[in-house]
Scaffold this motif. Structure first.
Motif, PDB file in Angstrom:
ATOM      1  N   GLU A 133      59.178  47.457  15.658  1.00 40.83           N
ATOM      2  CA  GLU A 133      59.142  48.772  16.279  1.00 40.83           C
ATOM      3  C   GLU A 133      60.553  49.345  16.400  1.00 40.83           C
ATOM      4  O   GLU A 133      61.545  48.685  16.074  1.00 40.83           O
ATOM      5  N   LEU A 134      60.639  50.580  16.908  1.00 39.99           N
ATOM      6  CA  LEU A 134      61.920  51.278  17.026  1.00 39.99           C
ATOM      7  C   LEU A 134      62.919  50.496  17.863  1.00 39.99           C
ATOM      8  O   LEU A 134      64.111  50.460  17.565  1.00 39.99           O
ATOM      9  N   ILE A 175      68.137  49.467  19.572  1.00 41.94           N
ATOM     10  CA  ILE A 175      67.385  49.958  18.430  1.00 41.94           C
ATOM     11  C   ILE A 175      67.302  48.871  17.360  1.00 41.94           C
ATOM     12  O   ILE A 175      68.283  48.170  17.085  1.00 41.94           O
ATOM     13  N   THR A 176      66.132  48.710  16.762  1.00 43.52           N
ATOM     14  CA  THR A 176      65.949  47.756  15.671  1.00 43.52           C
ATOM     15  C   THR A 176      66.764  48.196  14.454  1.00 43.52           C
ATOM     16  O   THR A 176      66.710  49.374  14.069  1.00 43.52           O
ATOM     17  N   ASN A 184      67.421  49.365  11.256  1.00 44.33           N
ATOM     18  CA  ASN A 184      66.570  49.945  10.222  1.00 44.33           C
ATOM     19  C   ASN A 184      67.057  51.377  10.036  1.00 44.33           C
ATOM     20  O   ASN A 184      67.228  52.099  11.022  1.00 44.33           O
ATOM     21  N   ARG A 239      65.723  54.202   9.147  1.00 41.20           N
ATOM     22  CA  ARG A 239      64.887  55.257   9.727  1.00 41.20           C
ATOM     23  C   ARG A 239      64.976  55.254  11.246  1.00 41.20           C
ATOM     24  O   ARG A 239      65.103  56.308  11.874  1.00 41.20           O
ATOM     25  N   TYR A 240      64.925  54.069  11.844  1.00 40.56           N
ATOM     26  CA  TYR A 240      65.006  53.970  13.296  1.00 40.56           C
ATOM     27  C   TYR A 240      66.380  54.431  13.796  1.00 40.56           C
ATOM     28  O   TYR A 240      66.485  55.114  14.822  1.00 40.56           O
ATOM     29  N   GLU A 241      67.430  54.048  13.080  1.00 37.51           N
ATOM     30  CA  GLU A 241      68.773  54.440  13.503  1.00 37.51           C
ATOM     31  C   GLU A 241      68.967  55.945  13.391  1.00 37.51           C
ATOM     32  O   GLU A 241      69.621  56.575  14.238  1.00 37.51           O
ATOM     33  N   ALA A 256      64.937  58.737  22.602  1.00 38.01           N
ATOM     34  CA  ALA A 256      64.566  57.500  21.915  1.00 38.01           C
ATOM     35  C   ALA A 256      64.433  56.333  22.884  1.00 38.01           C
ATOM     36  O   ALA A 256      63.785  55.334  22.569  1.00 38.01           O
ATOM     37  N   ALA A 289      61.064  54.992  23.787  1.00 37.60           N
ATOM     38  CA  ALA A 289      60.310  54.233  22.790  1.00 37.60           C
ATOM     39  C   ALA A 289      59.927  52.851  23.307  1.00 37.60           C
ATOM     40  O   ALA A 289      59.083  52.185  22.721  1.00 37.60           O
TER      41      ALA A 289
END
Length: 370
Positions: free
Chosen positions: A49-50, A106-107, A109, A111-113, A123, A126
């Motif tokens: 996940e995010l 934040i994970t 990734n 897109r997540y970043e 965010a 999330a």
């Protein structure tokens, strides 16, 4: 997760659940990506996940509620075992219970970043956990018509799994504090009445142009069309405290979809309901949960949630019987009337000693064995 395209008589299901991972002290863990990638899920999928304190599970295609219960239970137990191997606990709860010194990480990734950079403090919400129910639909045009027909039932649906009372170390005053937190995203909350697939797509394109979403995966409406599969996705619920409550949500959603398909086939128009009125009623549902009152989807007057669900079950009973879900749904609502749902159980656990760790102990999933 794949859900087969459905005719009126074959509405298959899929259910996604988001969880928090906490350490022995109840603090959010950073090991979500590791737990997700190292857990075997033969009957479904596990996803990162995010934020790093979360994991998500998704069932495979389910035709019956028994399959939903079996797969959700198996996925929870497997994730809990992997978590326990790392001295962590898996929590089906809508919000972090304890106050944290810093925001969830934040994970890693791209897109997540990017999402974290674009939306800033938003965010941080999330780290909330929902339950998403997919129902197979014949086509996207029908899906949009279903959205228009089923918008008025969103507040009632929210009450079934309301399970996020405590947040940042205090009682929020809500049964589902996750819902108003999640609604801070610019694309979240109740969908408008669209009237057509063209209007749906036009609205999504406008959000893309404005930057309110970075891609179509960020359409966070409480009901949306899935881009990846022929389904309607209901994103309204908190993650349920118990598997049976998640399955109850799935069963009544399928019953509502089946009933609405009949109404559409008979040429009945979608109920007229403004976005403002719907948003107000969703606030009421998030505050009160199953034990309170919300505006009736047909009369517009305040009425007890339990009474409205009894009426709704009668409305969708032919659909429930068609899928063999009527007894399961009756028993599920009987349990909710008795115990008040996840929100009431959280408060009862806290009230015994005024200790938030008792809430964590109440909800933590036992690893068990399959």
């Amino acid at each position: 997760m794949r859900v087969e395209n459905g005719s009126h008589g074959a509405l298959t299901l899929g259910v996604e659940e988001e969880f928090l991972l906490v350490d022995a002290a109840g603090r959010l863990s950073r090991q979500g990506p590791d737990v997700a990638t190292r857990t075997d899920a033969p009957d479904g999928e596990l996803q990162q996940e995010l934020v790093r304190c979360q994991v998500e599970s998704a069932t495979g295609i389910c035709s019956s509620i028994d399959e939903v219960v079996e797969q959700l239970g198996g996925l929870r137990r497997r994730l809990a075992r992997t978590a326990a191997d790392r001295q962590l606990r898996l929590l089906p709860i809508g919000c972090p219970v304890l106050a944290e010194e810093r925001s969830p990480e934040i994970t890693p990734n791209p897109r997540y970043e990017r999402a974290a950079a674009e939306f800033g403090a938003t965010a941080r919400v999330a780290a909330t956990c929902g339950c998403h129910v997919h129902v197979a639909i014949p086509d996207k045009e029908t899906g949009v018509r279903l959205i228009d027909h089923l918008r008025p039932w969103l507040p009632l649906l929210l009450t079934v799994t309301a399970n996020s009372v405590f947040a940042d170390g205090a009682d929020s005053g809500y049964a589902s504090w996750r819902y108003p937190l999640w609604s801070r995203w610019p694309s979240a909350g109740p969908p408008p009445a669209f009237g057509s697939l063209d209007q749906y797509e036009s609205t999504v394109e406008t959000m893309l142009r404005s930057g309110a979403i970075i891609d179509r995966g960020m359409v966070y409406w409480d009901i949306r069309l899935s881009d990846d599969q022929p389904t309607l996705e209901f994103r309204i619920g908190d993650v349920a405290a118990h598997v049976d409550e998640a399955a109850l949500l799935a069963a009544v959603i399928r019953g509502l979809v089946r009933t609405a398909l009949e109404e559409i086939g008979d040429g009945r128009p979608a109920p007229a309901l403004s976005s403002e009125a719907l948003r107000a009623n969703l606030w009421r549902a998030s505050r009160d949960g199953f034990t309170g009152q919300v505006l009736h989807p047909k009369t517009g007057y305040l009425a007890p949630v339990a009474v409205q669900w009894a009426e709704t079950v009668e409305l969708i009973r032919p659909a429930l019987k068609e899928y063999g879900d009527d007894e399961f749904v009756e028993q599920g609502f009987a349990r909710l009337r008795e115990n008040g749902g996840g929100a009431r159980r959280q408060r009862a656990a806290f009230d015994r000693r005024e200790n938030l760790h008792d809430v964590i102990d109440l909800l933590a999933v036992e690893p068990g064995r399959d």
